[in-house]
Design a protein around this motif. Structure first.
Motif, PDB file in Angstrom:
ATOM      1  N   ARG A   1       0.821  -1.214   0.000  1.00  0.00           N
ATOM      2  CA  ARG A   1       0.000   0.000   0.000  1.00  0.00           C
ATOM      3  C   ARG A   1       0.853   1.263   0.000  1.00  0.00           C
ATOM      4  N   TRP A   2       2.164   1.112   0.001  1.00  0.00           N
ATOM      5  CA  TRP A   2       3.060   2.265   0.013  1.00  0.00           C
ATOM      6  C   TRP A   2       3.426   2.625  -1.426  1.00  0.00           C
ATOM      7  N   THR A   3       2.482   3.241  -2.100  1.00  0.00           N
ATOM      8  CA  THR A   3       2.678   3.666  -3.485  1.00  0.00           C
ATOM      9  C   THR A   3       2.360   5.149  -3.600  1.00  0.00           C
ATOM     10  N   LYS A   4       2.886   5.766  -4.640  1.00  0.00           N
ATOM     11  CA  LYS A   4       2.603   7.187  -4.849  1.00  0.00           C
ATOM     12  C   LYS A   4       1.112   7.410  -5.036  1.00  0.00           C
ATOM     13  N   GLU A   5       0.463   6.502  -5.735  1.00  0.00           N
ATOM     14  CA  GLU A   5      -0.968   6.657  -6.011  1.00  0.00           C
ATOM     15  C   GLU A   5      -1.791   6.690  -4.724  1.00  0.00           C
ATOM     16  N   LEU A   6      -1.388   5.914  -3.725  1.00  0.00           N
ATOM     17  CA  LEU A   6      -2.166   5.812  -2.492  1.00  0.00           C
ATOM     18  C   LEU A   6      -1.721   6.779  -1.402  1.00  0.00           C
ATOM     19  N   THR A   7      -0.518   7.330  -1.506  1.00  0.00           N
ATOM     20  CA  THR A   7       0.017   8.142  -0.406  1.00  0.00           C
ATOM     21  C   THR A   7       0.270   9.602  -0.771  1.00  0.00           C
ATOM     22  N   HIS A   8       0.138   9.953  -2.032  1.00  0.00           N
ATOM     23  CA  HIS A   8       0.467  11.314  -2.472  1.00  0.00           C
ATOM     24  C   HIS A   8      -0.439  12.350  -1.802  1.00  0.00           C
ATOM     25  N   GLN A   9       0.177  13.451  -1.364  1.00  0.00           N
ATOM     26  CA  GLN A   9      -0.594  14.552  -0.789  1.00  0.00           C
ATOM     27  C   GLN A   9       0.145  15.865  -1.004  1.00  0.00           C
ATOM     28  N   VAL A  10      -0.625  16.946  -0.977  1.00  0.00           N
ATOM     29  CA  VAL A  10      -0.081  18.302  -0.962  1.00  0.00           C
ATOM     30  C   VAL A  10      -0.738  19.015   0.214  1.00  0.00           C
ATOM     31  N   VAL A  11       0.088  19.515   1.125  1.00  0.00           N
ATOM     32  CA  VAL A  11      -0.408  20.140   2.351  1.00  0.00           C
ATOM     33  C   VAL A  11       0.112  21.570   2.418  1.00  0.00           C
ATOM     34  N   ASP A  12      -0.767  22.498   2.757  1.00  0.00           N
ATOM     35  CA  ASP A  12      -0.361  23.893   2.927  1.00  0.00           C
ATOM     36  C   ASP A  12       0.194  24.053   4.340  1.00  0.00           C
ATOM     37  N   VAL A  13       1.490  24.299   4.437  1.00  0.00           N
ATOM     38  CA  VAL A  13       2.175  24.379   5.723  1.00  0.00           C
ATOM     39  C   VAL A  13       2.501  25.835   6.035  1.00  0.00           C
ATOM     40  N   GLU A  14       2.142  26.261   7.227  1.00  0.00           N
ATOM     41  CA  GLU A  14       2.412  27.638   7.632  1.00  0.00           C
ATOM     42  C   GLU A  14       3.905  27.940   7.539  1.00  0.00           C
ATOM     43  N   GLY A  15       4.236  29.030   6.881  1.00  0.00           N
ATOM     44  CA  GLY A  15       5.624  29.435   6.740  1.00  0.00           C
ATOM     45  C   GLY A  15       6.341  28.818   5.557  1.00  0.00           C
ATOM     46  N   GLU A  16       5.721  27.809   4.930  1.00  0.00           N
ATOM     47  CA  GLU A  16       6.346  27.130   3.792  1.00  0.00           C
ATOM     48  C   GLU A  16       5.472  27.131   2.547  1.00  0.00           C
ATOM     49  N   GLY A  17       4.167  27.280   2.725  1.00  0.00           N
ATOM     50  CA  GLY A  17       3.268  27.153   1.590  1.00  0.00           C
ATOM     51  C   GLY A  17       3.005  25.691   1.282  1.00  0.00           C
ATOM     52  N   PRO A  18       2.614  25.372   0.048  1.00  0.00           N
ATOM     53  CA  PRO A  18       2.274  23.987  -0.291  1.00  0.00           C
ATOM     54  C   PRO A  18       3.506  23.080  -0.297  1.00  0.00           C
ATOM     55  N   VAL A  19       3.352  21.935   0.362  1.00  0.00           N
ATOM     56  CA  VAL A  19       4.425  20.935   0.429  1.00  0.00           C
ATOM     57  C   VAL A  19       3.850  19.609  -0.054  1.00  0.00           C
ATOM     58  N   GLU A  20       4.557  18.984  -0.974  1.00  0.00           N
ATOM     59  CA  GLU A  20       4.117  17.731  -1.584  1.00  0.00           C
ATOM     60  C   GLU A  20       4.986  16.582  -1.082  1.00  0.00           C
ATOM     61  N   ASP A  21       4.348  15.441  -0.810  1.00  0.00           N
ATOM     62  CA  ASP A  21       5.137  14.258  -0.467  1.00  0.00           C
ATOM     63  C   ASP A  21       4.363  12.998  -0.798  1.00  0.00           C
ATOM     64  N   TRP A  22       5.082  11.885  -0.808  1.00  0.00           N
ATOM     65  CA  TRP A  22       4.473  10.568  -1.011  1.00  0.00           C
ATOM     66  C   TRP A  22       5.481   9.509  -0.592  1.00  0.00           C
ATOM     67  N   VAL A  23       5.025   8.258  -0.593  1.00  0.00           N
ATOM     68  CA  VAL A  23       5.881   7.115  -0.280  1.00  0.00           C
ATOM     69  C   VAL A  23       5.799   6.137  -1.440  1.00  0.00           C
ATOM     70  N   GLN A  24       6.954   5.587  -1.834  1.00  0.00           N
ATOM     71  CA  GLN A  24       6.985   4.606  -2.917  1.00  0.00           C
ATOM     72  C   GLN A  24       8.017   3.525  -2.595  1.00  0.00           C
TER      73      GLN A  24
END
Length: 246
Positions: free
Chosen positions: A154-177
Motif C-alpha cells: 500500500r506504500w505507493t505514490k498513487e495511495l500516499t500522495h498529498q499536498v499540504v499547505d504548511v504555515e511558513g512554507e506554503g504547499p508541500v508535496e510528499d508521497w511514499v513509494q
C-alpha cells in the motif's frame, strides 16, 4: 545516519503538519496508565509529540532520545518541551550514563522505530541498553507490523500522495513509494517537495518486518524475563503491540 525525512532541518520542521494524526499514541498513553509509570524513556522520540504529551497531560519524568538532531530541535520547540529531557543519540548512549540505569518504569518505541533496526546486532544492542535503563519489573512497549499483512504493497505514490499547505512554507508535496523488497527488508523513498521554491529533498528508508517468533526470541536474548504480544489497538490484524518485562 538518520534518514533525511528525520534528519534534514527543513523536512523535520514540516514532519508534523504532513502527518498530523497521532492518535496512535493513545495506545502508549493507555500503557502509561496500565503500568502506573512515573518515568518514561521514549526511544526514537522524533519531533517529540509523545514526550511533550506525557509531560503536559501526566506530569511524568520523560527522557526522549533520537539520533536525528533536526527532529530533536523541533521537539524542543513544542509546548511542554521544557518539562522533558532531550538527547540526540540512541538508547546505547542513554545507558552509557550511569545516572540513567534502572531509572525508568516504561520504555517505548512508537510507530516505525522498532523496525528501523535492520541488523540483529544493532537491534540487540538497543534492547539490552533499554533493559538496563528500566527498573526491575519495568516494561518495554513497541509496535511492529505483521509481515503477512504486506503493508508495503500500500506504500505507493498513487495511495500516499498529498499536498499540504504548511504555515511558513506554503504547499508541500510528499508521497511514499516502495523501491525494493528483499526478504524481511522493505526499502522505500519518501521525497518532500517545497512547491513555493521547488526544493526537493529525497529520503530513502528501510524497515525490517521481523516475525513474531524472532521478536520474542530477541527480547529473551536481550535479558527480558517475559513477553506479551497483543493486537495493535489502532491497527487490529495489521500490527503487534509487543510488551516485555525487565
Amino acid at each position: 545516519m538518520p534518514d533525511a525525512i528525520f534528519g534534514h532541518p527543513r523536512v523535520a520542521r514540516v514532519y508534523d503538519p504532513l502527518d498530523p494524526d497521532r492518535s496512535d499514541l493513545d495506545t502508549y498513553m493507555d500503557l502509561v496508565d496500565e503500568f502506573e509509570a512515573t518515568a518514561v524513556l521514549d526511544v526514537g522520540c522524533g519531533t517529540g509529540t509523545f514526550g511533550s504529551r506525557l509531560a503536559m497531560e501526566r506530569g511524568l519524568r520523560v527522557l526522549g532520545v533520537d539520533p536525528a538532531g533536526a527532529s530533536v530541535a523541533v521537539a524542543r520547540t513544542k509546548a511542554g518541551a521544557d518539562q522533558v529531557m532531550w538527547l540526540v543519540g540512541i538508547a546505547v548512549d542513554v545507558a552509557a550514563d550511569a545516572s540513567n540505569l534502572g531509572q525508568y518504569d516504561l520504555a517505548t518505541m512508537t510507530a516505525n522505530v522498532a523496525q528501523v533496526f535492520v541488523d540483529d546486532d544493532g537491534w540487540l544492542a538497543n534492547l539490552r541498553a533499554i533493559r538496563t535503563c528500566l527498573r526491575p519489573g519495568g516494561h518495554l512497549a513497541f509496535e511492529s507490523r505483521v509481515p503477512s499483512d504486506r503493508a508495503w504493497e500500500r506504500w505507493t505514490k498513487e495511495l500516499t500522495h498529498q499536498v499540504v499547505d504548511v504555515e511558513g512554507e506554503g504547499p508541500v508535496e510528499d508521497w511514499v513509494q516502495v523501491t525494493r523488497v528483499d526478504g524481511e527488508l522493505v526499502t522505500f523513498e519518501s521525497p518532500t517537495i517545497f512547491l513555493a521554491d521547488g526544493e526537493r529533498i529525497d529520503s530513502t528508508s528501510t524497515l525490517r518486518f521481523r516475525t513474531r517468533e524472532a521478536l520474542e526470541r530477541s527480547l529473551l536474548t536481550a535479558g527480558f524475563s517475559g513477553t506479551e504480544v497483543r493486537d495493535l489497538p489502532y491497527a487490529p490484524g495489521r500490527g503487534w503491540l509487543v510488551i516485555a518485562r525487565a
